[in-house]
Motif scaffolding. Structure first.
Motif, PDB file in Angstrom:
ATOM      1  N   ALA A   8      67.490  64.808 140.231  1.00  0.00           N
ATOM      2  CA  ALA A   8      67.743  63.817 141.285  1.00  0.00           C
ATOM      3  C   ALA A   8      66.453  63.191 141.773  1.00  0.00           C
ATOM      4  O   ALA A   8      66.445  62.058 142.253  1.00  0.00           O
ATOM      5  CB  ALA A   8      68.487  64.471 142.450  1.00  0.00           C
ATOM      6  N   GLU A   9      65.365  63.949 141.640  1.00  0.00           N
ATOM      7  CA  GLU A   9      64.092  63.412 142.112  1.00  0.00           C
ATOM      8  C   GLU A   9      63.513  62.369 141.158  1.00  0.00           C
ATOM      9  O   GLU A   9      62.565  61.671 141.517  1.00  0.00           O
ATOM     10  CB  GLU A   9      63.085  64.552 142.335  1.00  0.00           C
ATOM     11  CG  GLU A   9      63.385  65.330 143.621  1.00  0.00           C
ATOM     12  CD  GLU A   9      62.533  66.588 143.785  1.00  0.00           C
ATOM     13  OE1 GLU A   9      62.562  67.157 144.879  1.00  0.00           O
ATOM     14  OE2 GLU A   9      61.855  66.991 142.813  1.00  0.00           O
ATOM     15  N   ARG A  10      64.062  62.270 139.964  1.00  0.00           N
ATOM     16  CA  ARG A  10      63.603  61.199 139.064  1.00  0.00           C
ATOM     17  C   ARG A  10      64.000  59.864 139.674  1.00  0.00           C
ATOM     18  O   ARG A  10      65.145  59.676 140.080  1.00  0.00           O
ATOM     19  CB  ARG A  10      64.261  61.342 137.687  1.00  0.00           C
ATOM     20  CG  ARG A  10      63.851  62.612 136.943  1.00  0.00           C
ATOM     21  CD  ARG A  10      64.649  62.750 135.668  1.00  0.00           C
ATOM     22  NE  ARG A  10      64.196  61.801 134.670  1.00  0.00           N
ATOM     23  CZ  ARG A  10      63.732  62.149 133.471  1.00  0.00           C
ATOM     24  NH1 ARG A  10      63.675  63.422 133.122  1.00  0.00           N
ATOM     25  NH2 ARG A  10      63.356  61.234 132.620  1.00  0.00           N
ATOM     26  N   PRO A  11      63.067  58.923 139.727  1.00  0.00           N
ATOM     27  CA  PRO A  11      63.373  57.676 140.441  1.00  0.00           C
ATOM     28  C   PRO A  11      64.530  56.888 139.838  1.00  0.00           C
ATOM     29  O   PRO A  11      65.213  56.158 140.556  1.00  0.00           O
ATOM     30  CB  PRO A  11      62.063  56.892 140.378  1.00  0.00           C
ATOM     31  CG  PRO A  11      61.220  57.574 139.353  1.00  0.00           C
ATOM     32  CD  PRO A  11      61.686  58.979 139.240  1.00  0.00           C
ATOM     33  N   GLU A  12      64.770  57.030 138.554  1.00  0.00           N
ATOM     34  CA  GLU A  12      65.810  56.215 137.933  1.00  0.00           C
ATOM     35  C   GLU A  12      67.202  56.839 138.066  1.00  0.00           C
ATOM     36  O   GLU A  12      68.197  56.203 137.713  1.00  0.00           O
ATOM     37  CB  GLU A  12      65.484  55.968 136.446  1.00  0.00           C
ATOM     38  CG  GLU A  12      65.710  57.160 135.502  1.00  0.00           C
ATOM     39  CD  GLU A  12      64.552  58.168 135.469  1.00  0.00           C
ATOM     40  OE1 GLU A  12      63.772  58.204 136.434  1.00  0.00           O
ATOM     41  OE2 GLU A  12      64.455  58.919 134.485  1.00  0.00           O
ATOM     42  N   VAL A  13      67.262  58.066 138.602  1.00  0.00           N
ATOM     43  CA  VAL A  13      68.525  58.810 138.586  1.00  0.00           C
ATOM     44  C   VAL A  13      69.280  58.717 139.911  1.00  0.00           C
ATOM     45  O   VAL A  13      68.694  58.810 140.986  1.00  0.00           O
ATOM     46  CB  VAL A  13      68.264  60.296 138.242  1.00  0.00           C
ATOM     47  CG1 VAL A  13      69.502  61.160 138.536  1.00  0.00           C
ATOM     48  CG2 VAL A  13      67.862  60.432 136.775  1.00  0.00           C
ATOM     49  N   THR A  14      70.577  58.498 139.815  1.00  0.00           N
ATOM     50  CA  THR A  14      71.493  58.667 140.937  1.00  0.00           C
ATOM     51  C   THR A  14      72.381  59.855 140.595  1.00  0.00           C
ATOM     52  O   THR A  14      73.066  59.839 139.567  1.00  0.00           O
ATOM     53  CB  THR A  14      72.374  57.411 141.113  1.00  0.00           C
ATOM     54  OG1 THR A  14      71.542  56.316 141.475  1.00  0.00           O
ATOM     55  CG2 THR A  14      73.424  57.629 142.200  1.00  0.00           C
ATOM     56  N   LYS A  60      67.730  64.977 149.185  1.00  0.00           N
ATOM     57  CA  LYS A  60      68.201  63.656 149.605  1.00  0.00           C
ATOM     58  C   LYS A  60      67.378  63.161 150.795  1.00  0.00           C
ATOM     59  O   LYS A  60      66.950  62.012 150.841  1.00  0.00           O
ATOM     60  CB  LYS A  60      69.680  63.755 149.973  1.00  0.00           C
ATOM     61  CG  LYS A  60      70.353  62.458 150.372  1.00  0.00           C
ATOM     62  CD  LYS A  60      71.865  62.697 150.508  1.00  0.00           C
ATOM     63  CE  LYS A  60      72.654  61.453 150.805  1.00  0.00           C
ATOM     64  NZ  LYS A  60      72.209  60.663 151.951  1.00  0.00           N
ATOM     65  N   ALA A  61      67.140  64.063 151.749  1.00  0.00           N
ATOM     66  CA  ALA A  61      66.342  63.670 152.915  1.00  0.00           C
ATOM     67  C   ALA A  61      64.939  63.263 152.487  1.00  0.00           C
ATOM     68  O   ALA A  61      64.341  62.370 153.070  1.00  0.00           O
ATOM     69  CB  ALA A  61      66.288  64.804 153.938  1.00  0.00           C
ATOM     70  N   PHE A  62      64.429  63.881 151.433  1.00  0.00           N
ATOM     71  CA  PHE A  62      63.093  63.532 150.962  1.00  0.00           C
ATOM     72  C   PHE A  62      63.113  62.324 150.031  1.00  0.00           C
ATOM     73  O   PHE A  62      62.098  61.948 149.492  1.00  0.00           O
ATOM     74  CB  PHE A  62      62.440  64.748 150.284  1.00  0.00           C
ATOM     75  CG  PHE A  62      61.776  65.686 151.257  1.00  0.00           C
ATOM     76  CD1 PHE A  62      60.401  65.659 151.449  1.00  0.00           C
ATOM     77  CD2 PHE A  62      62.526  66.566 152.018  1.00  0.00           C
ATOM     78  CE1 PHE A  62      59.788  66.506 152.362  1.00  0.00           C
ATOM     79  CE2 PHE A  62      61.915  67.420 152.938  1.00  0.00           C
ATOM     80  CZ  PHE A  62      60.543  67.390 153.111  1.00  0.00           C
ATOM     81  N   GLY A  63      64.283  61.751 149.812  1.00  0.00           N
ATOM     82  CA  GLY A  63      64.301  60.460 149.122  1.00  0.00           C
ATOM     83  C   GLY A  63      65.092  60.400 147.830  1.00  0.00           C
ATOM     84  O   GLY A  63      65.239  59.318 147.264  1.00  0.00           O
TER      85      GLY A  63
END
Ligand code: SF4
Ligand code: SF4
Ligand SMILES: [Mg+2]
Ligand SMILES: [Mg+2]
Ligand SMILES: [Mg+2]
Ligand SMILES: [Mg+2]
Ligand SMILES: [Mg+2]
Ligand SMILES: [Mg+2]
Ligand SMILES: [Mg+2]
Ligand SMILES: [Mg+2]
Ligand SMILES: [Mg+2]
Ligand SMILES: [Mg+2]
Lengths: 348, 78, 379, 348, 379, 78
Positions: free
Chosen positions: C81-87, C109-112
């Motif tokens: 989830a922390e990968r920028p391209e991933v939802t 999620k709170a961390f972005g």
């Protein structure tokens, strides 16, 4: 505003909030006078000062505030505007006070439709008029697209307390009765039914309503035998009773069968894996009342349309652990705890 | 993980979807996992899918058994 | 609510309780494991314990897929989830499950991280359709009940040509876990479970049928009664278990006949077997590596397998040593036996996964039952 | 909160707001008590009710509200927290009243750092204590990432008016003097200096300050000869005087050379193509004062540290068009109009 | 502020005013056009009109690039910004300029277009670097002063290999417009401008030098004095114009010698000529199509040309027929001659572009000078 | 379109950038359009670029002329 320059009328039908409506210039002045003052219409706003003055008699006042960030903004039974009026009136009323004046602070996202804003402002005006309170001062800010969720409203209310009345959680005593003014979970269920990924159809509408009249009847009937009143909003009945338990050092024992919950609300909760006792209400109150006056207060509640389903659902008990316990409809016992984390639909 | 509620099929929709109703609420779900559902059938709904058909006769049978066992128990007491 | 309210009747319950009390021999102790978290939750939610005689004790089994998911899998999901391209699309149940670093999907999620809570696999499809430029991953978890909806979703994704949609698969199998509980050498080290019978899963069985349990009942000589999740269902099934024990039988019986058949839901089974295949082994929290207990996507669906697509790798991590989840999931300890219970570990900040899901033994006891720790057990 | 369950301490250093902090459960209760109550510390919050009660004597009160959406949240000379206290105190004070109590409504974006929230809450507590007011009731909402801009705060203030004082724009008369309490444009300049695409270095800090003490001195000196006071916030001096002009039906004539503007503020405005008279202030006031008492009021202002640069900058004149006119430092005349649209840096 | 404050001195101004009054022959009228909006703004901002003798009148010319931009170019920018993949970077000045449908970039932004206000072309580069997946377009506008920064930006974009960055070019040229005012047959239809001399642009001239004006002064027999934007600069230049008129001269004189030379800024000129070339014609609001008055990107930079990249096409639209911008920009009417002035048309909701920029004749008069419409002109 | 302010070059930075200062504020700008700038030079700043160098001698000359014209005017009056 007595402007000499001709101002084009707000295009309420097609227009949208842009950044100029928050910049402190004429566009903002026009928005405020054309939309909010018109909807709230009262002498204080008409004076156009940055604060409103009113007379008070000697005594005790209460003050309360709440921010409204509900999504969606429009829901069965109301919208963020009526909610922002009712919710804050209720927090004033829960103190036992007669609500008098409200302030309203609007934070609007660029691109918000004038037509929606007008509907919301009109609802606020209507709700306030119906409750006999005035929105006497306000503020409007506009933030860039993507920096808000359409519209946030923070309302603050002030009201006056009847002589000698001092409701507070720590006044609860063992044996006090727990009265609830009607069925639980309607507001939260109505809201959830309109969330995109939960979407279900239901006839349930939000219970959003101003409870100060009901409270006045209760106070007339019960006076200081009412220890504390609270509206079970976020976190529902569970959060509210746990709060009071902690503040008073007592426990509560409830009867599940006595707690009014509409079948559709129960069904929605089963579907989503939620507990109706955690679901928000916006037109219900819970009162902790001395046992000898509980019936009288309950009768007063039932005499008011907003209290016609009122019920005695349990009692305060001595409990070092301040547990809110409940005898289940099935015959066992359980705790009614705070909601842990967020209210998320569960699949298990 | 297996939260599931019994619901009545109110309307069959295209693409293996259906409207079910439960005590005054209704919701669109997938019926891709059950063959030959008809309006009026009851199903177990789990994560937006009908997982199983509820057999009314079996339900009735269980209920009767429960009632018997229950009253046997009551008799025991009295 | 039809087919629910009738099975929650207080009067019948009282009668059933007395019937159980009457049939249970007073000098014996009956220990039944409800395998399934659905039962655990219902027991606590309805206060069933208060209705059972003192010598009939329910042991909470590992039947909550959230509880048995090892921290390493949560870590993997967080890294993904922390990968920028991933939802990442997840069921709400998973949001607060702690990974190994005390981080959960909620805090990620709170961390972005872009994490969406979904109610149904169909929501994940919708999200993927609306964001064709995002790598949308569905965090699949669950027993046999929850696997068919994942299968339907994958078939739909294929049909809709979703090119950047995939599934992080954590589906697990019930009978393997039951087998492991009864058999695993790992368990002997802690102390063999002494269980006199099983309440068998309700909704899992609606899919797989009762047949798969037959070999277990046979092999280990324990009665299994498939029971619905309503409290009367469970009480009836307990009575049936008491009777089997008293009569020395060890059969598979089906209390939940209104929804469960011997063969189960064939259509759902086929959807699953078309798309998934057995993993050699899968780690269960508390049970360790259990052979053939998990599913993965078949080679033909490799494009939808997030573990392949993102070259995800599992780093096995030690659970918090003070957390007794493992022993609790095997039924050898109870929540109050854990020294973290209710102090460091609460549903707000769970240490172990049993404190997250309301199907978890610790969470259920904390949320609904902990008052009993302070009161005399009723006779 | 007397919770029996052990609660892990808020990790103020590394923690962030997540959705559970707004869900009405224990996480929220802990945030509120651990962070806000600690920072604001007073008996009202300690009681944990949803409203606060206080005694009032018979008389006249004022109420005002403002939403704070400043970006960036931290700026030279303050942060959104101190600003939200000062700004609302000032709107109470501008009514001539003594501010007593504030409410605060927080709308927080998921992911917001506890450490920043604590800094902001502490600033609010400090600002309130320094001003002798109490933040007696509040509300906290959490919205999903991307649905807010870090943090919004709405504060509402109430205060009491000295007997017989009734400041209002329509009381202005021809010949009244326009007094300003200090140099203009400091706050807006400090904020703009930290906006990413404008970024410039300056020693200018926000003038954010509570003006009620200054106002008390002015009221003592001038009483009802003070017609109206206002703080020139959004839209600056220009918006404020145009508002008063329209409300009173008068015009104003200012002397540019008398208006205090710091050289760095003037330079920043030249660079960005802005007019310092449109730039926001948060610790300045303008008073319209009857001519015979203007010198006395000005002297009272100069005696206070926040008024040491006070100046008489012009007068009210009869004008059907309600123009705010100014004799420029160059010797000509011009209008000082409202800001049109948004305050955008110009290139021409 | 050094090199600014000294040129705003009230005492000197008073002396200069008297000097102008003394030199201006009382029986003549002197009409000077300040071509440049910078002068228009300064005149209004400082109240310069109040300092001039009644027989010296300033006529506001078309020297504001925002004002002269035809609505069709705004329409093009709005259509571009409404493309979901586009992020449009604009100078704040442009946000409220009305297109043909009463829509502006500000309202387009409110309706969802991704529009960013920038202070410098370097901001546009930064935005493009931070959003490599977006089509970032810079809305380039301005006279010779503002063109070199656009040129530097394009060179930078090339150097940084920005693949999805482009420029919507609306740069225009001053001398062509001055020529058009003095010469265009279009103007004769309304009535030939009677101008006795020009205040020449300050900052435009800092780039192009004074030389390009020499042919104009010669050809049309009008004196031109290049003047700084400070009020004393302008007064001195006005005095110089009065003297030229009185002496029958028509030369190019340079009052603003501290920043302007005869040849201008060669380096900037080279940057511009490397990247841009003349358009055959460009539409100016009020002046119509003016030959060789606009710039476009050279073929070598076509990849950066948004008009090519997005196949943008211009749809010429009629201005609001009641709007007198055209006549005002040519100096043949004054703002108060427009019946919309201050009623339907105000800076909040401008009908014409002259009401937007504070360099626009209408906006400047409304914002700073309209009180004079209600007072007796001082003698 | 040609808003521009005079500023003093305070520091030359790499990549054709410089810090300029104006009455207590300082800002980073591009000096790509002017050759051979030195600290202490004054430039006209427009949209974040230095556009032209200000010639101090010419400025002085203009100012003197203005003062003369100004006092001539004053004399005229008196
Ligand atoms: S209480 Fe918490 S730490 Fe202890 S076993 Fe349960 S989940 Fe693990
Ligand atoms: S006042 Fe408005 S409509 Fe009239 S000419 Fe000026 S810009 Fe055009
Ligand atoms: Mg409140
Ligand atoms: Mg409330
Ligand atoms: Mg305000
Ligand atoms: Mg409340
Ligand atoms: Mg991500
Ligand atoms: Mg206010
Ligand atoms: Mg304010
Ligand atoms: Mg609240
Ligand atoms: Mg104010
Ligand atoms: Mg776009």
């Amino acid at each position: 505003m007595r402007a000499t320059a001709y101002q084009r009328k707000l295009d309420v039908k097609n227009g949208r909030i842009d950044l100029s409506h928050g910049a402190g210039g004429r566009a903002m002045a026009q928005l405020i006078s054309g939309l909010f003052h018109e909807a709230f219409g009262n002498e204080w706003l008409a004076r156009g000062n940055d604060q409103a003055a009113f007379d008070v008699g000697a005594g005790r006042m209460v003050m309360t505030t709440d921010g409204y960030v509900v999504s969606p903004l429009f829901f069965p039974g109301g919208n963020i505007g009526s909610l922002a009026v009712h919710g804050t009136i209720n927090d004033v009323a829960m103190g036992g006070a007669r609500p008098l004046y409200l302030s309203a602070s609007f934070i609007i996202e660029e691109g918000f439709r004038f037509s929606d804003l007008k509907t919301i402002a009109d609802s606020m005006g209507e709700a306030a008029r119906a409750a006999g309170v005035y929105i006497i001062t306000g503020d409007t800010k506009v933030v860039e697209r993507g920096k808000a969720d359409g519209l946030f409203i923070s309302t603050t209310g002030v009201g006056v307390l009847a002589d000698g009345l001092d409701l507070s959680a720590e006044k609860a005593r063992v044996g006090d009765r727990v009265l609830v003014s009607g069925s639980l979970g309607d507001h939260g269920t109505a809201i959830m039914s309109r969330r995109q990924n939960l979407a279900f159809e239901t006839e349930i509408v939000s219970d959003s309503a101003a409870l100060h009249d009901l409270v006045a009847l209760m106070v007339a009937a019960g006076g200081s035998s009412i220890r504390v009143m609270r509206d079970p909003t976020r976190g529902g009945l569970a959060a509210m009773l746990n709060e009071i338990a902690h503040q008073s050092g007592l426990g509560f024992r409830l009867q599940e069968e006595a707690i009014p919950v509409k079948p559709a609300v129960a069904a929605a909760c089963e579907l989503l894996g939620l507990d109706p006792l955690h679901v928000a209400n916006e037109g219900k109150l819970v009162a902790i009342v001395a046992p000898d006056m509980a019936d009288a207060v309950l009768a007063a509640m039932k005499a008011h349309p907003l209290g016609c389903d009122a019920a005695d659902i349990g009692e305060a008990v001595a409990d070092n652990h301040q547990f809110v316990q409940m005898s289940t409809g099935f015959g066992g016992g359980r705790i009614v705890d705070w909601l842990a984390g967020e209210q998320l639909p569960r699949i298990c | 993980m297996c939260l599931s509620v019994p619901a009545e099929v109110a309307k069959i929709l295209p693409d293996d979807m259906a409207i079910v109703s439960i005590d005054g609420i209704s919701k669109e779900i997938s019926i891709a996992l059950i063959d030959d559902l008809a309006v009026g059938d009851y199903v177990l709904v789990h994560v937006g899918y009908a997982l199983a058909r509820i057999d009314p006769a079996e339900a009735e049978r269980t209920l009767q058994l429960l009632q018997e066992l229950g009253s046997e128990g009551q008799d025991l007491q009295s | 609510m039809k087919y629910a309210d009738e099975f929650r009747d207080k009067t019948i319950a009282r009668g059933l309780a007395r019937a159980i009390g009457a049939e249970a021999e007073s000098q014996s102790e009956y220990r039944f494991m409800e395998f399934c978290g659905g039962h655990t939750h219902a027991i606590s939610r309805y206060g069933l314990e208060d209705m059972l005689p003192a010598n009939v004790r329910m042991i909470h089994g590992p039947g909550c897929p959230v509880c048995v998911l090892p921290a390493s899998r949560i870590d993997m999901a967080i890294r993904l989830a922390e990968r920028p391209e991933v939802t990442l699309c997840v069921y709400g149940d998973l949001m607060r499950v702690p990974g190994s670093q005390g981080k959960s999907l909620l805090t990620a999620k709170a961390f972005g991280a872009d994490i969406r809570m979904v109610y149904s696999t169909l929501d994940a499809i919708r999200i993927a359709e609306q964001a064709p430029n995002r790598e949308v991953v569905f965090f699949a978890i669950g027993f046999e009940t929850t696997t068919p909806p994942t299968a339907v979703m994958i078939r739909l994704a294929e049909k809709k040509w979703l090119k950047s949609f995939s599934v992080f698969c954590n589906h697990v199998l019930t009978p393997s876990a039951m087998h492991s509980i009864l058999e695993s050498p790992d368990i002997r080290n802690i102390g063999r479970v002494e269980v006199d019978g099983f309440l068998g899963p309700a909704h899992v069985s609606a899919i797989i049928g009762t047949e798969p349990y037959e070999v277990l009942a046979q092999q280990f000589g324990k009665p299994i009664v498939i029971a619905g999740f309503e409290p009367l269902d469970m009480m009836q099934a307990i009575l049936m278990l008491v009777r089997q024990v008293n009569e020395g039988r060890h059969e598979v019986e089906n209390q939940y006949s209104r929804a469960v058949t011997r063969k189960g839901n064939r259509r759902a089974q086929e959807e699953v077997s078309d798309i998934f295949e057995l993993r050699d082994q899968f780690e269960w929290r508390g049970l360790g590596l259990v052979p053939h207990s998990g599913l993965k996507l078949k080679q033909a669906y490799a494009q939808f397998d997030a573990e392949m697509r993102f070259a995800m790798h599992e780093v096995r991590v030690a659970d918090n040593p003070a957390c007794e989840c493992g022993a609790i999931l095997r039924g050898v300890k109870r929540p109050v036996d854990c020294e973290l219970f209710g102090t460091v570990c609460t549903p707000e900040i769970p240490t172990g996964s049993c404190m997250v899901s309301s199907e978890g033994a610790c969470a259920a006891h904390w949320t609904y039952g902990r008052f009993r720790d302070y009161q005399l057990r009723r006779a």
